[in-house]
Design a protein around this motif. Structure first.
Motif, PDB file in Angstrom:
ATOM      1  N   UNK A  14      -6.222 -85.294 -75.975  1.00  0.00           N
ATOM      2  CA  UNK A  14      -6.248 -85.532 -74.506  1.00  0.00           C
ATOM      3  C   UNK A  14      -6.781 -84.135 -74.085  1.00  0.00           C
ATOM      4  N   UNK A  15      -7.599 -84.313 -73.194  1.00  0.00           N
ATOM      5  CA  UNK A  15      -8.315 -82.945 -72.524  1.00  0.00           C
ATOM      6  C   UNK A  15      -7.799 -83.242 -70.918  1.00  0.00           C
ATOM      7  N   UNK A  16      -7.050 -82.111 -70.561  1.00  0.00           N
ATOM      8  CA  UNK A  16      -6.816 -81.898 -69.345  1.00  0.00           C
ATOM      9  C   UNK A  16      -8.191 -81.525 -68.195  1.00  0.00           C
ATOM     10  N   UNK A  17      -8.128 -82.382 -67.084  1.00  0.00           N
ATOM     11  CA  UNK A  17      -8.977 -82.245 -66.101  1.00  0.00           C
ATOM     12  C   UNK A  17      -8.326 -81.717 -64.717  1.00  0.00           C
ATOM     13  N   UNK A  18      -7.813 -80.736 -64.883  1.00  0.00           N
ATOM     14  CA  UNK A  18      -6.805 -80.505 -63.598  1.00  0.00           C
ATOM     15  C   UNK A  18      -7.115 -78.629 -63.536  1.00  0.00           C
ATOM     16  N   UNK A  19      -7.655 -78.538 -62.210  1.00  0.00           N
ATOM     17  CA  UNK A  19      -7.981 -77.130 -61.850  1.00  0.00           C
ATOM     18  C   UNK A  19      -6.911 -76.284 -61.799  1.00  0.00           C
ATOM     19  N   UNK A  20      -5.756 -76.736 -61.726  1.00  0.00           N
ATOM     20  CA  UNK A  20      -4.411 -75.685 -61.699  1.00  0.00           C
ATOM     21  C   UNK A  20      -3.623 -75.644 -62.966  1.00  0.00           C
ATOM     22  N   UNK A  21      -3.620 -76.731 -63.843  1.00  0.00           N
ATOM     23  CA  UNK A  21      -2.856 -76.678 -64.902  1.00  0.00           C
ATOM     24  C   UNK A  21      -3.621 -76.074 -66.068  1.00  0.00           C
ATOM     25  N   UNK A  22      -4.923 -75.257 -65.793  1.00  0.00           N
ATOM     26  CA  UNK A  22      -5.305 -74.371 -66.700  1.00  0.00           C
ATOM     27  C   UNK A  22      -4.549 -72.789 -66.652  1.00  0.00           C
ATOM     28  N   UNK A  23      -3.801 -72.831 -65.700  1.00  0.00           N
ATOM     29  CA  UNK A  23      -3.193 -71.477 -65.402  1.00  0.00           C
ATOM     30  C   UNK A  23      -1.779 -71.581 -66.275  1.00  0.00           C
ATOM     31  N   UNK A  24      -1.645 -70.146 -66.918  1.00  0.00           N
ATOM     32  CA  UNK A  24      -0.359 -70.039 -67.603  1.00  0.00           C
ATOM     33  C   UNK A  24       0.861 -69.727 -66.700  1.00  0.00           C
ATOM     34  N   UNK A  25       1.941 -70.280 -66.922  1.00  0.00           N
ATOM     35  CA  UNK A  25       3.138 -69.957 -66.057  1.00  0.00           C
ATOM     36  C   UNK A  25       3.276 -70.643 -64.782  1.00  0.00           C
ATOM     37  N   UNK A  26       2.097 -71.526 -64.381  1.00  0.00           N
ATOM     38  CA  UNK A  26       2.047 -72.169 -63.276  1.00  0.00           C
ATOM     39  C   UNK A  26       2.584 -73.568 -63.817  1.00  0.00           C
ATOM     40  N   UNK A  27       3.738 -73.889 -63.868  1.00  0.00           N
ATOM     41  CA  UNK A  27       4.402 -75.001 -64.536  1.00  0.00           C
ATOM     42  C   UNK A  27       4.828 -76.133 -63.468  1.00  0.00           C
ATOM     43  N   UNK A  28       5.709 -75.652 -62.692  1.00  0.00           N
ATOM     44  CA  UNK A  28       6.428 -76.670 -61.814  1.00  0.00           C
ATOM     45  C   UNK A  28       5.465 -76.986 -60.723  1.00  0.00           C
ATOM     46  N   UNK A  29       4.910 -76.073 -60.023  1.00  0.00           N
ATOM     47  CA  UNK A  29       3.884 -76.375 -58.834  1.00  0.00           C
ATOM     48  C   UNK A  29       2.736 -77.110 -59.276  1.00  0.00           C
ATOM     49  N   UNK A  30       2.462 -77.365 -60.628  1.00  0.00           N
ATOM     50  CA  UNK A  30       1.146 -77.750 -60.998  1.00  0.00           C
ATOM     51  C   UNK A  30       1.563 -79.224 -61.661  1.00  0.00           C
ATOM     52  N   UNK A  31       2.981 -79.435 -61.760  1.00  0.00           N
ATOM     53  CA  UNK A  31       3.759 -80.508 -62.467  1.00  0.00           C
ATOM     54  C   UNK A  31       2.980 -80.661 -63.892  1.00  0.00           C
ATOM     55  N   UNK A  32       2.908 -79.538 -64.391  1.00  0.00           N
ATOM     56  CA  UNK A  32       2.261 -79.518 -65.834  1.00  0.00           C
ATOM     57  C   UNK A  32       3.095 -80.356 -66.877  1.00  0.00           C
ATOM     58  N   UNK A  33       2.318 -81.205 -67.688  1.00  0.00           N
ATOM     59  CA  UNK A  33       3.124 -81.954 -68.633  1.00  0.00           C
ATOM     60  C   UNK A  33       3.844 -81.019 -69.636  1.00  0.00           C
ATOM     61  N   UNK A  34       4.922 -81.667 -69.811  1.00  0.00           N
ATOM     62  CA  UNK A  34       5.912 -80.731 -70.874  1.00  0.00           C
ATOM     63  C   UNK A  34       5.462 -81.167 -72.371  1.00  0.00           C
ATOM     64  N   UNK A  35       5.907 -80.410 -73.257  1.00  0.00           N
ATOM     65  CA  UNK A  35       5.671 -80.595 -74.783  1.00  0.00           C
ATOM     66  C   UNK A  35       6.196 -81.958 -75.212  1.00  0.00           C
ATOM     67  N   UNK A  36       7.443 -82.213 -74.736  1.00  0.00           N
ATOM     68  CA  UNK A  36       8.021 -83.499 -75.194  1.00  0.00           C
ATOM     69  C   UNK A  36       7.391 -84.506 -74.616  1.00  0.00           C
ATOM     70  N   UNK A  37       6.671 -84.460 -73.659  1.00  0.00           N
ATOM     71  CA  UNK A  37       5.920 -85.695 -72.742  1.00  0.00           C
ATOM     72  C   UNK A  37       4.929 -85.928 -73.433  1.00  0.00           C
ATOM     73  N   UNK A  38       4.324 -84.813 -74.239  1.00  0.00           N
ATOM     74  CA  UNK A  38       2.957 -85.214 -74.937  1.00  0.00           C
ATOM     75  C   UNK A  38       3.242 -86.246 -76.084  1.00  0.00           C
ATOM     76  N   UNK A  39       4.609 -86.243 -76.600  1.00  0.00           N
ATOM     77  CA  UNK A  39       4.623 -87.459 -77.720  1.00  0.00           C
ATOM     78  C   UNK A  39       3.544 -87.055 -78.797  1.00  0.00           C
ATOM     79  N   UNK A  40       3.542 -85.786 -79.235  1.00  0.00           N
ATOM     80  CA  UNK A  40       2.831 -85.472 -80.453  1.00  0.00           C
ATOM     81  C   UNK A  40       1.188 -85.413 -80.366  1.00  0.00           C
ATOM     82  N   UNK A  41       0.755 -85.810 -79.099  1.00  0.00           N
ATOM     83  CA  UNK A  41      -0.698 -86.016 -78.871  1.00  0.00           C
ATOM     84  C   UNK A  41      -1.229 -84.505 -78.470  1.00  0.00           C
ATOM     85  N   UNK A  42      -2.397 -84.247 -79.207  1.00  0.00           N
ATOM     86  CA  UNK A  42      -2.788 -82.831 -78.968  1.00  0.00           C
ATOM     87  C   UNK A  42      -3.436 -82.861 -77.638  1.00  0.00           C
TER      88      UNK A  42
END
Length: 317
Positions: free
Chosen positions: A31-59
């Protein structure tokens, strides 16, 4: 030989990220993220960034790789994403792009020649000084006076994009909207299939948005914001802090609004953003590579099965 690329998009809170993961599990996918805010480090909650366990092993690619005090352009995204698409295909895997940033999606689908306008530091500094001396609304009105169509795409606080549009006008002598109008030449290096996920009943989407904002505050959005300001020495002028969900927090930080008022403001701005996203994405419906998916008509499992079936038919996989 063209590269396969699946795009799963839709307005914020439409559930596209989790659907993309479930679809990816049916193929050898990344998966390639196409979100202009999820590119940023430490901006997790406000961007609703996907969590590692939600990735289900998908890179996942293009998440958490830029510091919030850095700038990042559509041109930067396009170059990196196109290389990523090529690399994933070259390894025999299927790239699935998911996100809701329209400019980013366009930069993959089309050869956007407006991005070739050279950067001019002196022009940027001139408009930055104008913004500092006369304010964001004055700067915004400068763009509106020369190109109302482009101005209508932005909020007046999106000063980096406004300055870029003014820069394009000065360096080319043409309105950015005129350059862009003739630039939607399809990228012939890809063979895309795009799924536009939406709600027929807009009130369902707005309810999800309102609930998400409340949950963000419960998870510590304001504390995350304070940590970002301190860790990266940020202020209202940083590109990352102009994102919805962060820019409004300065009103709370500066004691101009209380918490409930800020929550209402973020909810309102997010609903308006979702409406703009839907308007933008409807233009994809005129292309034969687009499928329109109504989220409120089927279950998530049914949607995943439908999308996966269309991918198999198109690419014979």
């Amino acid at each position: 030989m063209t590269d396969k690329v699946v795009i799963i998009t839709g307005p914020t809170a439409s559930g596209k990220s989790s659907i993309a993961v479930e679809v990816a599990k049916n193929f050898k996918s990344e998966i390639i993220s196409c979100d202009s805010q999820q590119i940023y480090k430490d901006m997790d909650i406000g961007t609703n960034k996907i969590k590692e366990f939600e990735m289900n092993g998908i890179k996942h690619h293009m998440i958490d790789f830029i510091s919030p005090n850095e700038e990042y352009s559509v041109e930067d995204f396009s170059k990196t994403a196109r290389n990523c698409i090529f690399d994933i295909n070259n390894r025999g895997n299927l790239p699935i792009i998911t996100g809701g940033t329209g400019f980013y999606i366009d930069s993959i689908l089309f050869d956007m020649n407006y991005g070739l306008s050279p950067k001019n530091i002196k022009i940027r500094e001139k408009y930055q000084e104008i913004k500092e001396n006369k304010g964001e609304e004055y700067l915004y009105n400068l763009l509106r006076n020369i190109d109302e169509k482009s101005a209508n795409k932005y909020h007046y606080k999106e000063t980096n994009r406004i300055i870029r549009a003014l820069e394009i006008f000065e360096t080319t002598g043409k309105k950015p909207s005129e350059i862009r109008k003739g630039s939607n030449v399809k990228n012939n290096n890809i063979d895309p299939i795009l799924f536009f996920i939406n709600y027929e009943d807009r009130s369902i989407l707005y309810k999800k948005i309102n609930e998400r904002v409340i949950k963000m505050f419960e998870e510590g959005l304001y504390e995350e914001f304070l940590n970002l300001l301190e860790k990266y020495k940020l202020d209202e002028n940083n590109q990352s802090m102009k994102a919805i969900g962060y820019k409004e927090l300065f009103e709370l930080y500066n004691n101009k609004l209380n918490k409930d008022e800020v929550i209402n403001l973020i909810q309102r701005n997010t609903r308006r953003y979702a409406k703009r996203q839907i308007t933008w994405m409807k233009k994809y419906l005129k292309y034969d590579f687009t499928s329109y998916i109504l989220r409120d008509k089927k279950s998530k499992d049914e949607l995943v099965k439908e999308i996966s079936g269309e991918i198999r038919r198109k690419y014979d996989i």
